[in-house]
Structure formats: C-alpha cells, structure tokens
Scaffold this motif. Structure first.
Motif, mmCIF file in Angstrom:
data_model
loop_
_atom_site.group_PDB
_atom_site.id
_atom_site.type_symbol
_atom_site.label_atom_id
_atom_site.label_comp_id
_atom_site.label_asym_id
_atom_site.label_seq_id
_atom_site.Cartn_x
_atom_site.Cartn_y
_atom_site.Cartn_z
ATOM 1 N N LEU A 93 0.840 -1.206 0.000
ATOM 2 C CA LEU A 93 0.000 0.000 0.000
ATOM 3 C C LEU A 93 0.871 1.250 0.000
ATOM 4 N N VAL A 94 1.931 1.237 0.794
ATOM 5 C CA VAL A 94 2.864 2.375 0.805
ATOM 6 C C VAL A 94 3.486 2.555 -0.577
ATOM 7 N N PHE A 95 3.839 1.425 -1.215
ATOM 8 C CA PHE A 95 4.405 1.497 -2.568
ATOM 9 C C PHE A 95 3.427 2.146 -3.540
ATOM 10 N N MET A 96 2.141 1.798 -3.440
ATOM 11 C CA MET A 96 1.136 2.365 -4.344
ATOM 12 C C MET A 96 1.021 3.880 -4.158
ATOM 13 N N PHE A 97 1.039 4.330 -2.911
ATOM 14 C CA PHE A 97 0.964 5.762 -2.638
ATOM 15 C C PHE A 97 2.191 6.493 -3.193
ATOM 16 N N VAL A 98 3.369 5.889 -2.999
ATOM 17 C CA VAL A 98 4.609 6.499 -3.497
ATOM 18 C C VAL A 98 4.603 6.536 -5.020
ATOM 19 N N LEU A 99 4.129 5.462 -5.649
ATOM 20 C CA LEU A 99 4.055 5.400 -7.107
ATOM 21 C C LEU A 99 3.151 6.507 -7.650
ATOM 22 N N ALA A 100 1.982 6.684 -7.042
ATOM 23 C CA ALA A 100 1.054 7.726 -7.485
ATOM 24 C C ALA A 100 1.663 9.116 -7.301
ATOM 25 N N PHE A 101 2.442 9.285 -6.220
ATOM 26 C CA PHE A 101 3.084 10.589 -5.963
ATOM 27 C C PHE A 101 4.092 10.924 -7.051
ATOM 28 N N PHE A 102 4.918 9.950 -7.425
ATOM 29 C CA PHE A 102 5.942 10.217 -8.436
ATOM 30 C C PHE A 102 5.336 10.381 -9.831
ATOM 31 N N LEU A 103 4.160 9.780 -10.042
ATOM 32 C CA LEU A 103 3.478 9.962 -11.322
ATOM 33 C C LEU A 103 2.734 11.293 -11.377
ATOM 34 N N LYS A 104 2.691 11.992 -10.226
ATOM 35 C CA LYS A 104 2.087 13.337 -10.118
ATOM 36 C C LYS A 104 0.632 13.345 -10.552
ATOM 37 N N GLU A 105 -0.101 12.316 -10.194
ATOM 38 C CA GLU A 105 -1.530 12.253 -10.497
ATOM 39 C C GLU A 105 -2.298 12.516 -9.201
ATOM 40 N N VAL A 106 -2.812 13.726 -9.053
ATOM 41 C CA VAL A 106 -3.449 14.141 -7.793
ATOM 42 C C VAL A 106 -4.858 13.582 -7.638
ATOM 43 N N ASN A 107 -5.474 13.141 -8.725
ATOM 44 C CA ASN A 107 -6.861 12.675 -8.658
ATOM 45 C C ASN A 107 -7.001 11.178 -8.372
ATOM 46 N N GLY A 111 -8.772 6.101 -1.264
ATOM 47 C CA GLY A 111 -9.760 5.116 -0.824
ATOM 48 C C GLY A 111 -9.701 3.847 -1.653
ATOM 49 N N VAL A 112 -9.503 3.997 -2.971
ATOM 50 C CA VAL A 112 -9.387 2.830 -3.852
ATOM 51 C C VAL A 112 -8.159 2.001 -3.466
ATOM 52 N N PHE A 113 -7.035 2.678 -3.224
ATOM 53 C CA PHE A 113 -5.819 1.971 -2.844
ATOM 54 C C PHE A 113 -6.006 1.213 -1.527
ATOM 55 N N THR A 114 -6.648 1.850 -0.566
ATOM 56 C CA THR A 114 -6.854 1.220 0.741
ATOM 57 C C THR A 114 -7.769 0.003 0.623
ATOM 58 N N LEU A 115 -8.855 0.142 -0.132
ATOM 59 C CA LEU A 115 -9.754 -0.999 -0.348
ATOM 60 C C LEU A 115 -9.038 -2.120 -1.102
ATOM 61 N N PHE A 116 -8.195 -1.734 -2.061
ATOM 62 C CA PHE A 116 -7.412 -2.728 -2.806
ATOM 63 C C PHE A 116 -6.560 -3.566 -1.847
ATOM 64 N N ALA A 117 -5.874 -2.889 -0.920
ATOM 65 C CA ALA A 117 -5.030 -3.606 0.037
ATOM 66 C C ALA A 117 -5.863 -4.541 0.916
ATOM 67 N N CYS A 118 -7.050 -4.081 1.331
ATOM 68 C CA CYS A 118 -7.933 -4.906 2.171
ATOM 69 C C CYS A 118 -8.429 -6.136 1.415
ATOM 70 N N PHE A 119 -8.894 -5.930 0.183
ATOM 71 C CA PHE A 119 -9.386 -7.045 -0.626
ATOM 72 C C PHE A 119 -8.254 -8.050 -0.914
#
Length: 468
Positions: A93-107, A111-119
């Motif tokens: 999950l931390v990796f997904m957040f870091v990946l999105a940050f470096f891709l500079k996609e603010v939108n 919540g999707v990432f968190t649910l993904f990790a739970c599922f």
C-alpha cells in the motif's frame, strides 16, 4: 516427485497472487466509485488503475517473495502466514501511494488503494486457508506426502517419529531408519533399513525426498560422512540434534567472525517495536474495558460484599517480569484467611474456603477482572503466562524443567495454556510447555487469537465446580 509438485505449486501461488491483485483493484474501484455518475465525472477511470497494476504486480511479487509467501508452508501455521500477508500488503500500500506521488496524479483515490489492500489481503489469506484444507484432505488419502528417512535413533528421533506418525496432515511419511543397531521403535513399527554405511545405496535407488540426521552423542563424529552421502545423491538433509530438548522451536543463529552461534532463547518481545505494540494494545484495551465494564464490576463488588464479611478486593503477591514481585488484584472468592494459608495452599475445586458467590465468579473467571488494573499499571499484560505466588515459584523452579523462563515476559490475565485447557488444578508441566511456546513464538496476531479463544471458550473454568 514431490520436488516437481512443489515447483508447480509455487508457480500456481505466484499466478494466483497476481490474479488477486488485479481482481482486488477492480473490486476496489467499483466499491469506492459505486455510482455511475461519480465514475463518469471523475478524472481517473478504471483503465488508469489497471495501468498502475503493470508496476504494482511485479512489486507485490517481490514483496511476497521477500516475505517467503511463495514457499512451501508445510512448516508454517496459517496465523504466521496471515501475519506476513498483512505486513506485505501494508508495504504494498505504501508502494502504491509512493508510485502515485511520483506519477504526479493528484486525482488518484486513496480510498481505492486502501480498499485494494484490504481485498488483496483477504483473498490471499482465504486462498491459503482453503489450500491448506485441500492439501490436508489429500494427505489423509496418501497423496502429496514427503518421504523421509531417519539416520540414527535416539530420544529426539523417537519423538519426531511419533509426532509425524500421529499427524498425517503434516504431509510426511517416514520410510524407515538407519542405525548401526536395530532398536525397538514402539507400537507403530518403523522399518530398520540397515547400518549408516548402507545409506548411499538406498539414496541412489529410492524416492526419498529428505534425510533427517539424528545421531546420538556417541555417533556425532559421523555427521560429516552422512551429509556427504546426501550431497552426493542430491538429497536434502536436515539436522535433528540429540540435544533438541534444549533448543527453542525457532532457534536464532548469530554470527561471530564467520562462526555460527545458536541463541538458545530468542524472545520476540525483546524487540523494542514488538514490546511497544503489545504494551500500547494493553493500555488502550485495559483502559476501555475498565470504563465499559465499570457498572458490572460495581455489581460484582456488591455481590462479594454481601456474600461474606471482609474486603471486596483480594490482594496477593505474585512474581512477574524479571522475577520481580507485584501485588495482583482479584475479587475475593473465599472467606478471609487470617493465618496466611492462602499464600502456601494450592486451591482445588473442592476447596471449602470458598463462598457460594465466590464459586460462581471463579467458575466464569469473573474474579480475574480487577487484573485489568494490573495491566494498566504495567504489572501484567492481557495475554501472557499466569503469574504465581513466591512460595510456589521457589518450589516449581526445582521440580519443573524450564519453569523460570515464564518470567522472561509480563504475566497475563489469559494465556496460551489457559485457552488450551491447562488452568486451575491441572498439570504444571503442560502449562509451562504452553508458556514457553507462547514466549518463543509471540506475534501480535497470536495475542489476538488467544483473546478471541478466551472470549469464545476460555471464560468457563472446567476444573472449577459449583456446589449444589
């Protein structure tokens, strides 16, 4: 054959874990953006999240591989496996957040990432649990068995054979043993395959998967010879030392100038982070329970006061962490003992010193609730070995092997021994075995498991009886 099956099995695990990643992201997306108009108005659609999975799936493979989640779990419990899966998905999950940050996609939705990790966590744990059940069913029918051969016969190999023969779910089948002398192997006869020098011939013409070397002290000089036999035949070998009773279930091997040094007692709670997590959980839970249960505690206190003269709270000295004494609190269940016999007398189910109300609260472990205050103070933990009185500590340290090891961690209100039925007037030896298992194998998930087992089956003390 088992080696080829294991490779196929590992590949299947990798493929299934990759599929779970993709499925979890799709489910997370539609669970979070559950209305079509929300989806259509958003800047990020499903195809973007799917493109992220091109990087996420290989990353999750590496994380799972590092956590040893793609290896055989023949030796592992589902609890330890679940703990690793949870940790792996937190890292993912931390990796997904870091990946999105470096891709500079603010939108991108957190919540999707968190649910993904739970599922993904739920799917991985559920899949491995079902797989275990299927494999156990197959092993009971004689499939997927790992064929072992014992080299040497002594107390350690005898115990190993009995445990493996007793539990076919482990997936092992012992073909026989090599020893320079034929011995009696008990009720379940184990074939004698010959002398140790006959081992190479069998390894060349059999389907043995692993050799377990269990030489006695007088034969230990031959260990190099046996290992060489196995390596020449390309067969895996493992050591089962004759001094195994002195080793922990998970020995920790340190290194001093290139030399291996076996640590006899590896205590997970010696780790600062583990100890902090356990203590924080104890403080939060004991504090909340004292507040929530305060009306019930008051009602019990009134019942104790009305049942017999004397104080409501019974105070008794017990030995805790580091062999240090502390005062433990309980609801009084007996009449006041002015002679101090309560410190040197072992309570039994037929003890006539108990009040009628005292029998009731002991039967359902209600008398232990004031120990929540001990937990809040730091004398005790919610889960751990039960503390004992100084008189019995001095007695048992001489009579019961390894008894004093229980003081390596904080004592608990409930523990592994208690949820396994060893409480009240039961075997001290069996309790200590459970306590040492808990101390050496502690995880936060094991604490949760013990607390849940206590709730569902541990409150009623079957060794206690209520007089009629």
């Amino acid at each position: 054959m088992i080696k080829e099956n294991q490779k196929l099995f590992n590949v299947m695990l990798v493929i299934c874990d990759a599929a779970f990643c993709v499925i979890s992201m799709v489910l997370a997306f539609f669970a979070w953006f559950h209305r079509v108009d929300v989806v259509m108005s958003g800047a990020i659609l499903l195809d973007y999240y799917m493109r992220l999975m091109v990087a996420a799936v290989p990353a999750y493979f590496l994380i799972y591989h590092y956590m040893e989640l793609h290896e055989s779990f023949r030796y592992k419990s589902i609890v330890s496996e679940a703990g690793k899966i949870i940790r792996a998905n937190i890292v993912g999950l931390v990796f997904m957040f870091v990946l999105a940050f470096f891709l500079k996609e603010v939108n991108v939705s957190r919540g999707v990432f968190t649910l993904f990790a739970c599922f993904n966590t739920a799917f991985s744990i559920m899949f491995r649990y079902i797989l275990r059940r299927v494999l156990r069913a197959l092993r009971r029918k004689g499939y997927n068995l790992k064929h072992l051969v014992l080299v040497g016969w002594n107390e350690a190999s005898d115990e190993f054979f009995k445990k493996v023969a007793k539990n076919i779910n482990l997936g092992y089948w012992i073909d026989g043993y090599f020893s320079d002398r034929k011995v009696e192997t008990g009720k379940k006869h184990l074939p004698w395959l010959g002398k140790i020098s006959d081992l190479p011939e069998l390894l060349e013409h059999s389907n043995t998967d692993e050799v377990i070397i269990s030489l006695s002290d007088s034969e230990f000089s031959r260990i190099g010879e046996v290992i060489e036999y196995c390596e020449k035949a390309g067969i895996k070998c493992s050591l089962l030392p004759f001094y195994t009773k002195y080793l922990p279930t998970k020995p920790y091997i340190d290194e001093v100038e290139g030399l291996p040094l076996i640590n006899i007692r590896k205590i997970p709670l010696d780790n600062f982070l583990n100890a902090f997590i356990k203590r924080a959980f104890d403080v939060v839970c004991s504090g909340l329970l004292l507040i929530v249960l305060s009306p019930f505690l008051a009602a019990v206190a009134i019942g104790v006061k009305l049942s017999s003269p004397g104080p409501v709270i019974y105070r008794q000295e017990r030995i805790g962490l580091g062999k240090k004494p502390f005062t433990m609190y309980k609801f009084r269940s007996m009449g006041v003992q002015a002679d101090g016999s309560d410190m040197t007398t072992w309570g039994t189910s037929e003890d006539d010193r108990r009040t009628r109300f005292g029998e009731f609260i002991r039967k359902f472990s209600i008398d232990e609730l004031p120990q929540l205050w001990n937990v809040l103070r730091g004398d005790m933990s919610l889960v751990g070995p039960r503390p004992e009185r100084p008189f019995f500590v001095e007695r048992f340290r001489e009579e019961v092997p390894l008894y004093m090891l229980k003081h390596l961690v904080r004592p608990g209100i409930t523990g592994w021994a208690q949820v396994n039925g060893w409480r009240g007037d039961t075997s001290i030896e069996e309790r200590i075995k459970c306590d040492i298992f808990y101390i050496e194998n502690w995880t936060f998930l094991l604490d949760i498991k013990i607390l849940l087992l206590t709730v569902f089956k541990g409150f009623v003390n079957k060794s206690e009886k209520i007089s009629k």
